[in-house]
Motif scaffolding. Structure first.
Motif, PDB file in Angstrom:
ATOM      1  N   GLU A  30      57.041  53.009 -16.869  1.00  0.00           N
ATOM      2  CA  GLU A  30      57.888  53.546 -15.811  1.00  0.00           C
ATOM      3  C   GLU A  30      59.334  53.715 -16.255  1.00  0.00           C
ATOM      4  OE1 GLU A  30      57.502  51.066 -12.403  1.00  0.00           O
ATOM      5  OE2 GLU A  30      55.380  51.529 -12.080  1.00  0.00           O
ATOM      6  N   VAL A  31      59.680  53.284 -17.460  1.00  0.00           N
ATOM      7  CA  VAL A  31      61.069  53.403 -17.891  1.00  0.00           C
ATOM      8  C   VAL A  31      61.407  54.859 -18.187  1.00  0.00           C
ATOM      9  CG1 VAL A  31      61.165  51.060 -18.828  1.00  0.00           C
ATOM     10  CG2 VAL A  31      60.519  52.958 -20.329  1.00  0.00           C
ATOM     11  N   SER A  32      62.654  55.215 -17.917  1.00  0.00           N
ATOM     12  CA  SER A  32      63.158  56.541 -18.257  1.00  0.00           C
ATOM     13  C   SER A  32      64.665  56.448 -18.319  1.00  0.00           C
ATOM     14  CB  SER A  32      62.712  57.585 -17.226  1.00  0.00           C
ATOM     15  OG  SER A  32      63.120  57.208 -15.924  1.00  0.00           O
ATOM     16  N   GLY A  33      65.257  57.288 -19.157  1.00  0.00           N
ATOM     17  CA  GLY A  33      66.701  57.270 -19.318  1.00  0.00           C
ATOM     18  C   GLY A  33      67.105  58.070 -20.540  1.00  0.00           C
ATOM     19  N   LEU A  34      68.303  57.816 -21.041  1.00  0.00           N
ATOM     20  CA  LEU A  34      68.853  58.560 -22.167  1.00  0.00           C
ATOM     21  C   LEU A  34      68.782  57.747 -23.455  1.00  0.00           C
ATOM     22  CD1 LEU A  34      72.103  60.115 -20.599  1.00  0.00           C
ATOM     23  CD2 LEU A  34      69.758  61.014 -20.579  1.00  0.00           C
ATOM     24  N   VAL A  35      68.439  58.435 -24.543  1.00  0.00           N
ATOM     25  CA  VAL A  35      68.525  57.824 -25.871  1.00  0.00           C
ATOM     26  C   VAL A  35      69.963  57.983 -26.364  1.00  0.00           C
ATOM     27  CG1 VAL A  35      66.111  58.382 -26.266  1.00  0.00           C
ATOM     28  CG2 VAL A  35      67.881  59.914 -27.164  1.00  0.00           C
ATOM     29  N   ARG A  36      70.281  57.358 -27.492  1.00  0.00           N
ATOM     30  CA  ARG A  36      71.676  57.423 -27.983  1.00  0.00           C
ATOM     31  C   ARG A  36      72.032  58.814 -28.492  1.00  0.00           C
ATOM     32  NH1 ARG A  36      73.501  52.773 -32.073  1.00  0.00           N
ATOM     33  NH2 ARG A  36      71.648  53.458 -33.188  1.00  0.00           N
ATOM     34  N   TYR A  37      71.251  59.301 -29.434  1.00  0.00           N
ATOM     35  CA  TYR A  37      71.516  60.614 -30.021  1.00  0.00           C
ATOM     36  C   TYR A  37      70.250  61.124 -30.678  1.00  0.00           C
ATOM     37  CZ  TYR A  37      72.185  57.782 -34.273  1.00  0.00           C
ATOM     38  OH  TYR A  37      72.020  56.883 -35.317  1.00  0.00           O
ATOM     39  N   GLU A  38      70.213  62.390 -30.944  1.00  0.00           N
ATOM     40  CA  GLU A  38      69.039  62.990 -31.578  1.00  0.00           C
ATOM     41  C   GLU A  38      68.842  62.407 -32.969  1.00  0.00           C
ATOM     42  OE1 GLU A  38      68.417  67.472 -30.546  1.00  0.00           O
ATOM     43  OE2 GLU A  38      70.590  67.134 -30.648  1.00  0.00           O
ATOM     44  N   GLY A  39      67.620  61.931 -33.228  1.00  0.00           N
ATOM     45  CA  GLY A  39      67.303  61.398 -34.543  1.00  0.00           C
ATOM     46  C   GLY A  39      67.658  59.946 -34.735  1.00  0.00           C
ATOM     47  N   ASP A  40      67.954  59.225 -33.661  1.00  0.00           N
ATOM     48  CA  ASP A  40      68.294  57.803 -33.766  1.00  0.00           C
ATOM     49  C   ASP A  40      67.034  57.003 -34.085  1.00  0.00           C
ATOM     50  OD1 ASP A  40      69.353  55.260 -33.548  1.00  0.00           O
ATOM     51  OD2 ASP A  40      69.422  55.272 -31.351  1.00  0.00           O
ATOM     52  N   GLY A  41      66.989  56.393 -35.251  1.00  0.00           N
ATOM     53  CA  GLY A  41      65.806  55.648 -35.668  1.00  0.00           C
ATOM     54  C   GLY A  41      65.968  54.148 -35.642  1.00  0.00           C
ATOM     55  N   TRP A  42      67.056  53.647 -35.041  1.00  0.00           N
ATOM     56  CA  TRP A  42      67.342  52.215 -35.132  1.00  0.00           C
ATOM     57  C   TRP A  42      66.448  51.387 -34.221  1.00  0.00           C
ATOM     58  CZ3 TRP A  42      70.961  48.489 -32.545  1.00  0.00           C
ATOM     59  CH2 TRP A  42      71.209  47.374 -33.366  1.00  0.00           C
ATOM     60  N   ARG A  43      65.932  50.278 -34.748  1.00  0.00           N
ATOM     61  CA  ARG A  43      65.113  49.291 -34.046  1.00  0.00           C
ATOM     62  C   ARG A  43      63.923  49.937 -33.328  1.00  0.00           C
ATOM     63  NH1 ARG A  43      67.170  44.034 -33.518  1.00  0.00           N
ATOM     64  NH2 ARG A  43      65.796  43.706 -31.723  1.00  0.00           N
ATOM     65  N   GLN A  44      63.257  50.864 -34.013  1.00  0.00           N
ATOM     66  CA  GLN A  44      62.105  51.509 -33.395  1.00  0.00           C
ATOM     67  C   GLN A  44      60.827  50.698 -33.550  1.00  0.00           C
ATOM     68  OE1 GLN A  44      61.473  55.550 -34.633  1.00  0.00           O
ATOM     69  NE2 GLN A  44      63.259  56.332 -33.558  1.00  0.00           N
ATOM     70  N   ARG A  45      60.781  49.818 -34.563  1.00  0.00           N
ATOM     71  CA  ARG A  45      59.556  49.068 -34.863  1.00  0.00           C
ATOM     72  C   ARG A  45      58.411  50.063 -35.071  1.00  0.00           C
ATOM     73  NH1 ARG A  45      58.329  44.770 -37.551  1.00  0.00           N
ATOM     74  NH2 ARG A  45      57.245  43.069 -36.486  1.00  0.00           N
ATOM     75  N   ASP A  46      57.332  50.005 -34.293  1.00  0.00           N
ATOM     76  CA  ASP A  46      56.195  50.915 -34.487  1.00  0.00           C
ATOM     77  C   ASP A  46      56.320  52.203 -33.678  1.00  0.00           C
ATOM     78  OD1 ASP A  46      55.133  49.021 -36.143  1.00  0.00           O
ATOM     79  OD2 ASP A  46      53.684  48.245 -34.680  1.00  0.00           O
ATOM     80  N   GLN A  47      57.393  52.360 -32.930  1.00  0.00           N
ATOM     81  CA  GLN A  47      57.555  53.526 -32.070  1.00  0.00           C
ATOM     82  C   GLN A  47      58.028  54.729 -32.880  1.00  0.00           C
ATOM     83  OE1 GLN A  47      59.190  52.799 -28.083  1.00  0.00           O
ATOM     84  NE2 GLN A  47      60.693  54.412 -28.476  1.00  0.00           N
ATOM     85  N   ASP A  48      57.545  55.929 -32.535  1.00  0.00           N
ATOM     86  CA  ASP A  48      57.915  57.129 -33.287  1.00  0.00           C
ATOM     87  C   ASP A  48      58.919  57.995 -32.547  1.00  0.00           C
ATOM     88  OD1 ASP A  48      56.340  58.108 -31.286  1.00  0.00           O
ATOM     89  OD2 ASP A  48      54.837  59.030 -32.581  1.00  0.00           O
ATOM     90  N   HIS A  49      59.544  57.474 -31.516  1.00  0.00           N
ATOM     91  CA  HIS A  49      60.534  58.222 -30.737  1.00  0.00           C
ATOM     92  C   HIS A  49      61.780  57.360 -30.577  1.00  0.00           C
ATOM     93  CE1 HIS A  49      62.443  60.329 -27.359  1.00  0.00           C
ATOM     94  NE2 HIS A  49      61.624  61.346 -27.595  1.00  0.00           N
ATOM     95  N   GLU A  50      62.924  58.019 -30.428  1.00  0.00           N
ATOM     96  CA  GLU A  50      64.155  57.271 -30.166  1.00  0.00           C
ATOM     97  C   GLU A  50      63.968  56.402 -28.922  1.00  0.00           C
ATOM     98  OE1 GLU A  50      65.628  61.547 -31.271  1.00  0.00           O
ATOM     99  OE2 GLU A  50      63.944  60.617 -30.181  1.00  0.00           O
ATOM    100  N   LYS A  51      64.589  55.228 -28.934  1.00  0.00           N
ATOM    101  CA  LYS A  51      64.473  54.309 -27.807  1.00  0.00           C
ATOM    102  C   LYS A  51      65.497  54.648 -26.721  1.00  0.00           C
ATOM    103  CE  LYS A  51      64.135  49.941 -28.916  1.00  0.00           C
ATOM    104  NZ  LYS A  51      64.532  48.721 -29.667  1.00  0.00           N
ATOM    105  N   ILE A  52      65.145  54.297 -25.505  1.00  0.00           N
ATOM    106  CA  ILE A  52      66.057  54.461 -24.371  1.00  0.00           C
ATOM    107  C   ILE A  52      67.093  53.343 -24.408  1.00  0.00           C
ATOM    108  CG2 ILE A  52      66.214  54.368 -21.855  1.00  0.00           C
ATOM    109  CD1 ILE A  52      63.370  55.573 -21.807  1.00  0.00           C
ATOM    110  N   TRP A  53      68.344  53.714 -24.169  1.00  0.00           N
ATOM    111  CA  TRP A  53      69.442  52.743 -24.125  1.00  0.00           C
ATOM    112  C   TRP A  53      70.051  52.716 -22.726  1.00  0.00           C
ATOM    113  CZ3 TRP A  53      72.787  50.703 -28.407  1.00  0.00           C
ATOM    114  CH2 TRP A  53      72.092  50.658 -29.627  1.00  0.00           C
ATOM    115  N   THR A  54      70.346  51.523 -22.232  1.00  0.00           N
ATOM    116  CA  THR A  54      70.990  51.426 -20.921  1.00  0.00           C
ATOM    117  C   THR A  54      72.425  51.934 -20.978  1.00  0.00           C
ATOM    118  OG1 THR A  54      71.639  49.115 -21.335  1.00  0.00           O
ATOM    119  CG2 THR A  54      69.551  49.501 -20.179  1.00  0.00           C
TER     120      THR A  54
END
Length: 686
Positions: free
Chosen positions: A566-590
């Protein structure tokens, strides 16, 4: 966090897809704090200190509580936790443990440098008082040490000491018995399975009870209750008799009060007349917990002290801290929150921490303002500005310039003006001839270039100075005009947004284009900066249109709404790969999401002031994004805390709570509450 704990955590989570092994997470549980002590209470009631940056004292590194009935110990981490909650400005945390032998209600409260934990036991069977007790295991690390520690056993307390830091353990009912424990052996540390604490008593180790920070205590009950206390002290500040007297007095004062909301001023009551009182209370509570008596704040509780997966969080960044201070000041002006002492402490701290060249260092320790470990201290080293974050200086100026108008103390005003004089010179030195800041590090601290965000902080700083009665306001106005004109150099026509940066010459030489066209949430700061500029200059229709397009393009590009949660929001910037672990998409940041909400709210006000009908659309966008981080929103934990990041499956990650998005949430909530255009949006249609 000691290395043994980090290795234990590594063993538990090395295969996890959303946990970084070796960290001490605070994404669950709650905090209580007072003065310069900050204590985390996990969901199962165990404690750990996170206040070293605020006090210079380490305290509890590991703990575990349980119920002993006859010879059987029921650890609370093996029991069902039926509820956890916190309340009050001073924060009492309540945890209810459901065990096979009865219910134990735990109350936690921090008073100064003492943490009190009260247990109220209701057993399900007839058990004699002599056959039931609370088991309290705690590992203390005075001066950050887990070896070369000693213990002193007094009549009513146990003292654990290294050099300067001396910590005390005590109980309102005394100790039925207790024992020390030397650190885990090499075989335990190297074993495949994590070490379970407390460990069995070592055979033949006559020194075990005296040469460690680990203590196992059995606490008798009186009328089904006992209050357990840990006190952190500095030998240079508190004598042994003073510490013992203070503990005795605290038991008398607070033993019967922990069950109830604490007395005294309560933010919920103070702001009860405001429709968003719960949000105001929650955000001010967090920002208070993260602050040292100096007024400086940690960015968030430091979950990664070994820098395994980050550069650490338990420090003061002058960008984050000054942005928080500015949002608090502006919100206080709108809502009269009574934060005058907060603003003054922050202003004094910034003046003291300023370097001779007018800039501020990368990171400092909040308890004394001394230089902390960092990677952007180019102005303390020989070299270019590449490893300097010029936006930090801009952010501090923007706060001080605004706060200046409210200062009534002449000595403080002189101090602030002297600070602004040097800071203005520093800002001028880092402004190139074309009107944009020099090449330096960005707000996310992971890239070099000439950034739109840095330009935004310069525009904000110069504009705030120009709008003040500062003696060089005219010079600041001229500089603000230069930056305002130069910002369009970063406009990307086909994407209808302002670019992240102009790339360094080395990247251009390697075949990359001069302009980095990526969408970056940090560029949303341009909106607030233009609103500041509007107080001293004219923003034409073309620039307003570009700001509208920029906001829409950045939010549309960075918006992420994963299917698996159910989470949704904005990522930091296009191509942000920091702290993704096994995820293949930029993470959402509060903080990105909160920045978007605030930028939209600021744009609504800017457009409304210009009688631009697009204001209503901006206000609607602000409300939509704010809903993501609202108390009942998908990015807000049940504790009301805002973690820094989220994985797509809804797992929170990184520093929790993070101060910056809390300040943004507070500022945006109040701004929309006070906004005429937002009020019109909320009116029902005829």
């Amino acid at each position: 966090m000691q290395l043994r704990d980090a290795l234990d955590d590594y063993k538990r989570y090395v295969e996890s897809g959303t946990r970084f092994p070796g960290e001490r997470r605070t994404t669950g549980g709650r905090f209580t704090g007072d003065a310069d002590r900050l204590v985390h209470i996990t969901e199962n009631g165990s404690l750990r200190d996170f206040g070293y940056p605020l006090s210079g004292l380490t305290g509890i590194e590991r703990s575990r509580f349980g119920l002993r009935v006859d010879e059987t110990i029921i650890w609370f981490d093996d029991s069902e936790v039926t509820s956890t909650q916190s309340y009050g400005e001073e924060t009492v945390v309540k945890t209810v443990h459901k065990t096979a032998r009865g219910t134990v209600t735990q109350y936690d409260r921090t008073v100064g440098r003492t943490h009190l934990t009260q247990f109220s036991v209701s057993t399900t069977s007839n058990v004699g008082a002599n056959n039931i007790s609370i088991v309290a295991y705690v590992s203390l690390a005075p001066d950050g040490q887990d070896t070369r520690i000693g213990q002193l056993h007094h009549d009513e307390s146990i003292e654990v000491y290294h050099s300067d830091e001396h910590d005390f353990i005590s109980s309102s009912t005394g100790f039925r018995s207790f024992r020390g424990q030397v650190p885990a052996k090499f075989d335990d540390v190297l074993a495949t399975d994590p070490t379970e604490y407390p460990r069995p008593k070592a055979d033949g180790r006559y020194e075990e009870d005296r040469l460690s920070g680990d203590v196992v205590c059995y606490l008798p009950l009186e009328d089904g209750q006992v209050t357990y206390a840990t006190m952190l002290t500095s030998r240079a500040e508190t004598t042994r008799p003073e510490a013992q007297d203070l503990l005795s007095g605290l038991f008398e004062t607070y033993a019967d009060e922990l069950e109830y909301p604490p007395t005294g001023t309560n933010h919920s009551t103070r702001y009860a007349q405001r429709p968003n009182a719960p949000t105001i209370t929650a955000d001010l509570r967090v920002l208070s917990l993260l602050a040292a008596p100096t007024g400086l704040r940690i960015a968030g509780p430091d979950f990664d002290p070994y820098y395994v997966h980050s550069g650490g969080y338990g420090y003061t960044w002058f960008r984050d801290d000054a942005e928080i201070s500015r949002f608090l000041f502006e919100t206080d002006e709108l809502a009269e929150l009574g934060l005058e002492e907060w603003h003054e402490r922050s202003a004094r701290a910034y003046c003291v921490a300023q370097r001779d060249d007018g800039s501020w260092p990368h990171r400092v320790w909040p308890h004394n303002g001394s230089l902390a470990p960092g990677w952007a201290n180019a102005r303390l080293e020989a070299g270019s500005n590449d490893d300097y974050q010029a936006d930090q200086t801009g952010s501090v100026i923007a706060f001080l310039a605004r706060y200046r108008s409210s200062i009534t103390d002449e000595a403080l005003l002189e101090m602030v003006d002297a600070t602004l004089e040097k800071a203005l010179e520093s800002l001028d030195e880092t402004l190139e001839q074309d009107g944009r800041p020099v090449q330096c590090q960005n707000a996310w601290e992971d890239t070099i270039g000439r950034f739109a965000h840095t330009a935004a902080t310069f525009l904000e700083a110069y504009s705030a100075l120009a709008a003040s009665e500062y003696e060089r306001a005219a010079h600041a106005r001229a500089q603000a005009d230069r930056v305002y004109d130069a910002i369009d150099d970063l406009w990307v026509t086909d994407r209808e947004l302002y670019a992240m940066r102009e790339r360094p010459a080395t990247e251009i030489a390697n075949g990359k284009s001069r302009i980095d066209r990526r969408a970056d949430a940090a560029t949303l700061a341009l909106v607030g900066a233009h609103r500041a500029y509007a107080a001293i200059g004219s923003i034409d229709e073309k620039r307003r249109t570009r700001l509208c397009s920029h906001l829409e393009s950045v939010i549309d590009t960075l918006w992420h709404d994963p299917d698996e949660s159910e989470v949704s929001g904005l990522v930091r910037y296009e191509g942000d790969g920091w702290r993704q672990r096994d995820q293949d998409h930029e993470k959402i940041w509060t903080v990105s999401t909160a920045w978007g909400a605030n930028a939209a709210a600021q744009l609504a006000e800017l457009l409304s002031d210009a009688d631009d009908p697009r204001a209503i659309e901006a206000a609607a966008e602000a409300e939509r994004l704010l809903a993501c981080i609202a108390l009942d929103g998908p990015l807000s934990a049940s504790t009301t805390y805002l973690p820094e990041q989220y994985f797509d499956d809804g797992t929170p990650d990184s520093a929790t709570p993070l101060g910056w998005p809390h300040a943004l949430r507070l500022a945006t909530t109040v701004l929309l509450e006070e906004s005429d255009v937002a009020s019109a949006l909320r009116q029902p249609a005829d």
